[in-house]
Scaffold this active site. Sequence first.
Site, PDB file in Angstrom:
ATOM      1  N   ASP A 118       0.889  -1.245   0.051  1.00 30.33           N
ATOM      2  CA  ASP A 118       0.031  -0.230   0.089  1.00 30.33           C
ATOM      3  C   ASP A 118       0.874   1.108   0.025  1.00 30.33           C
ATOM      4  O   ASP A 118       1.882   1.324   0.942  1.00 30.33           O
ATOM      5  CB  ASP A 118      -0.870  -0.005   1.361  1.00 30.33           C
ATOM      6  CG  ASP A 118      -1.996   0.862   1.284  1.00 30.33           C
ATOM      7  OD1 ASP A 118      -1.853   1.957   0.666  1.00 30.33           O
ATOM      8  OD2 ASP A 118      -3.108   0.658   1.860  1.00 30.33           O
ATOM      9  N   ASP A 154       4.139  -0.790  -8.672  1.00 28.88           N
ATOM     10  CA  ASP A 154       3.874   0.009  -9.789  1.00 28.88           C
ATOM     11  C   ASP A 154       3.833   1.539  -9.503  1.00 28.88           C
ATOM     12  O   ASP A 154       3.677   2.171 -10.217  1.00 28.88           O
ATOM     13  CB  ASP A 154       2.638  -0.310 -10.408  1.00 28.88           C
ATOM     14  CG  ASP A 154       1.410  -0.130  -9.306  1.00 28.88           C
ATOM     15  OD1 ASP A 154       1.346  -0.452  -8.129  1.00 28.88           O
ATOM     16  OD2 ASP A 154       0.477   0.807  -9.661  1.00 28.88           O
TER      17      ASP A 154
END
Length: 214
Positions: A118, A154
């Site tokens: 996260d 990413d």
Amino acid sequence: MRVRNKPWASDFIAENRHIAIAQPSELKGKWNEFFGNSNPIHIEVGTGKGQFLSGMAKANPDINYVGVELFESVMVIAVQKVLEAGVDNLKLLNVDAADLTEIFDDGEVSRVYLNFSDPWPKKRHEKRRLTYKTFLSLYERLLKKGGDIHFKTDNQGLFEFSLRSFSEYGLLLTYVSLDLHESDFEGNIMTEYEEKFSNKGQRIYRCEAKYQND
């Protein structure tokens, strides 16, 4: 991350306690004894649905893997993946990463994987990022001297933050890729998120950072 409740998850996990360890703190300092060998122990913090570790365990039978996942409704899918892979060198823990020092002894782990964590993009939440200095200190306790972190994401912002965090903590960056799937890196095993993002044409960032305490 939005997690859908699965009412059957608890029962399924309870039926597969040979994979999903019920009382992992009882194994602190005894993980190699539990696995029945002296192979290195690699852990993934935030293992998600288990595709990465299942693939790694199948490809590397001489390494013991432990996946850590906070959400039971996600980990239950990982348990299914382990069953499908038919591997016995991978176990799963439904615990919070902050509790890892209660589960692994100092120097008991050889490598930490952080995959698509996260990003916690707001500045006020940076202490929650798994590459923040307090987590780096925690991993250092678990890892053998010279142990390392393998990190994929990413999210460019998280990647840049993590590179700074690693460097400021004193870790040695031994590998950095700004576009993993266009690099010459071999043996990459993708996570579910990695497949999803790369299919959309998004870059995947990857680095390896080693503790310089050997």
